[in-house]
Motif scaffolding. Sequence first.
Motif, mmCIF file in Angstrom:
data_model
loop_
_atom_site.group_PDB
_atom_site.id
_atom_site.type_symbol
_atom_site.label_atom_id
_atom_site.label_comp_id
_atom_site.label_asym_id
_atom_site.label_seq_id
_atom_site.Cartn_x
_atom_site.Cartn_y
_atom_site.Cartn_z
ATOM 1 N N HIS A 96 0.726 -1.104 0.015
ATOM 2 C CA HIS A 96 0.115 0.089 0.019
ATOM 3 C C HIS A 96 0.830 1.349 -0.118
ATOM 4 O O HIS A 96 1.585 1.553 0.805
ATOM 5 C CB HIS A 96 -0.804 0.005 1.294
ATOM 6 N N VAL A 97 0.900 2.280 -1.098
ATOM 7 C CA VAL A 97 1.833 3.077 -1.301
ATOM 8 C C VAL A 97 1.358 4.173 -0.126
ATOM 9 O O VAL A 97 2.501 4.644 0.522
ATOM 10 C CB VAL A 97 1.236 4.121 -2.607
ATOM 11 N N ARG A 98 -0.026 4.553 0.298
ATOM 12 C CA ARG A 98 -0.231 5.632 1.332
ATOM 13 C C ARG A 98 0.300 5.044 2.712
ATOM 14 O O ARG A 98 1.088 5.866 3.276
ATOM 15 C CB ARG A 98 -1.598 5.763 1.353
ATOM 16 N N VAL A 99 0.467 3.804 2.900
ATOM 17 C CA VAL A 99 0.923 3.239 4.225
ATOM 18 C C VAL A 99 2.096 3.299 4.109
ATOM 19 O O VAL A 99 2.814 3.577 5.285
ATOM 20 C CB VAL A 99 0.402 1.797 4.186
ATOM 21 N N SER A 100 3.148 3.302 3.207
ATOM 22 C CA SER A 100 4.327 3.329 3.170
ATOM 23 C C SER A 100 4.991 4.580 3.502
ATOM 24 O O SER A 100 6.169 4.563 4.047
ATOM 25 C CB SER A 100 5.001 3.051 1.822
ATOM 26 N N SER A 160 7.445 7.406 -3.576
ATOM 27 C CA SER A 160 7.180 7.104 -1.973
ATOM 28 C C SER A 160 8.143 5.868 -1.649
ATOM 29 O O SER A 160 9.046 5.494 -2.755
ATOM 30 C CB SER A 160 5.539 6.419 -2.068
ATOM 31 N N VAL A 161 8.162 5.593 -0.500
ATOM 32 C CA VAL A 161 9.216 4.591 -0.282
ATOM 33 C C VAL A 161 8.749 3.195 -0.696
ATOM 34 O O VAL A 161 9.835 2.435 -1.074
ATOM 35 C CB VAL A 161 9.486 4.388 1.365
ATOM 36 N N TYR A 162 7.616 3.098 -0.957
ATOM 37 C CA TYR A 162 6.979 1.844 -1.580
ATOM 38 C C TYR A 162 7.707 1.769 -3.124
ATOM 39 O O TYR A 162 8.329 0.635 -3.480
ATOM 40 C CB TYR A 162 5.484 1.845 -1.692
ATOM 41 N N GLY A 163 7.529 2.936 -3.870
ATOM 42 C CA GLY A 163 8.312 3.215 -5.162
ATOM 43 C C GLY A 163 9.651 2.886 -5.169
ATOM 44 O O GLY A 163 10.338 2.426 -5.828
ATOM 45 N N TYR A 306 -6.535 11.466 3.030
ATOM 46 C CA TYR A 306 -6.114 10.399 2.100
ATOM 47 C C TYR A 306 -5.356 10.876 1.038
ATOM 48 O O TYR A 306 -4.990 10.353 -0.153
ATOM 49 C CB TYR A 306 -7.617 10.089 1.331
ATOM 50 N N PHE A 307 -4.958 12.291 0.985
ATOM 51 C CA PHE A 307 -3.639 12.879 0.143
ATOM 52 C C PHE A 307 -2.447 12.440 0.448
ATOM 53 O O PHE A 307 -2.128 12.186 1.649
ATOM 54 C CB PHE A 307 -3.849 14.204 0.249
ATOM 55 N N ARG A 308 -1.617 12.168 -0.424
ATOM 56 C CA ARG A 308 -0.377 11.758 -0.293
ATOM 57 C C ARG A 308 0.829 12.841 -0.193
ATOM 58 O O ARG A 308 0.475 13.815 -0.936
ATOM 59 C CB ARG A 308 0.164 10.767 -1.137
#
Length: 349
Positions: A96-100, A160-163, A306-308
């Motif tokens: 999950h990108v937002r969670v990262s 993001s850290v996910y990316g 919910y915005f990143r």
Amino acid sequence: MGKLRKRKTAIIFGITGQDGSYLAELLLKKNYIIHGVKRRSSSANTERIDHLFDSLNFTSKNFFIHYGDISDGTSTLSIINKVKPDEIYNLAAQSHVRVSFDVPEYTADITALGALRILEAIRILKLKKTKYYQASSSEMYGLVKKRNSLNELTPFHPRSVYGVSKVFAFHAAVHYREAYGIFASNGILFNHESPRRGPTFVTKKIVQGLVRIKKGYQKKLTLGNLYAIRDWGHAKDYAISMWKILQYKKPDDWVIATNKETTVKTFVNKVAKKLDIKLKWTGKGEREKGIDQESKNVIVEIDKKYFRPSEVDFLKGDFSKAKKLLKWKPIYNTDDLIEDMISSELENS
Ligand code: NAP
Ligand code: G4F
């Protein structure tokens, strides 16, 4: 009498997830023996695969579940050593990108180093014949310069850290291919969804929310950025691409997408239309609202939580390489996907 062909064996890391379940179904149809790796959790967490095996005993004739965790190099190596599979699919991730943004260090440990641990196990165990598939992501492109379809040559600029973690895992696969001759391939997967999608990803949240509003179980759907553009395909199609990628004559990197763009807002409108909800939009930015024309109730609103901190505004993939060489193309378009998600939600909610 012809020679008996040996049955192939595959390990799937991420078996309990959306893609793991569709891939397991596909490989079982192809007569594989499957070993799925599941991390321990307080609830069973096998809803997506319960139809494939005896969930109480974790077995069936062709389908075995092992407890493991890709944060744990020893258990990862030990499972790979026990099975010595023909193919390993790494679908496991904090996805999950937002969670990262909330758990960056954990995300990097699982999503980046987890992939490295699997590759290291293949190298240390000298499994020359084991093929490795890495579920790479279109999030790696991040900040794109031109809103053209992105392909295997487009540079990465994760947001993001996910990316960032997925870029690491992508290059780790390329590196183990070049340095050690391991058959390691990347599928660069654009967004793909299904009735089995996790409920906090935007498509599932929209379908679930609007179906529940239609049935009178919920009053409002609260979203973030309505203007992000995504290329949404169906997870069933993407599972087929994973298998095809490992059957190709050499390891390589492949964009898997539909080459169609849709905004989050258009997705909401499409779902509302199919549910016969007449939605009218008013206001701008955080004050934008979707009003049900029949009841005059506000049923969609925006919450900035919910915005990143940094958004990926545009993702659309050019899958012509996969189409030409793998003979892969998506069967489902966005409308078919929405249709499938809505009918399952209407049945189950
Ligand atoms: P998902 O539904 O979130 O599934 C992720 C899987 O990874 C789950 O089975 C999860 O187990 C498992 N997992 C998480 N942490 C783990 C750990 N420490 N050790 C072992 N397993 C762990 O994701 P998905 O949509 O199926 O995606 C599959 C893969 O493709 C992911 O790597 C994702 O990043 C990547 N990807 C997905 C998309 C997409 O649009 N769906 C696009 C590009 C790339 P639990 O059930 O216990 O949480
Ligand atoms: O559904 P999303 O959370 O997916 P996102 O961030 O694109 O990531 C998914 O696709 C990646 C491939 O590109 C995968 F690698 C990754 O594992 C995951 O499967 O958000 C899609 C868009 C974003 O722009 C987000 O800001 O929808 C926007 N959005 C608007 N409101 C929302 C919401 N996203 C979520 N999750 N929740 C909202 O309420």
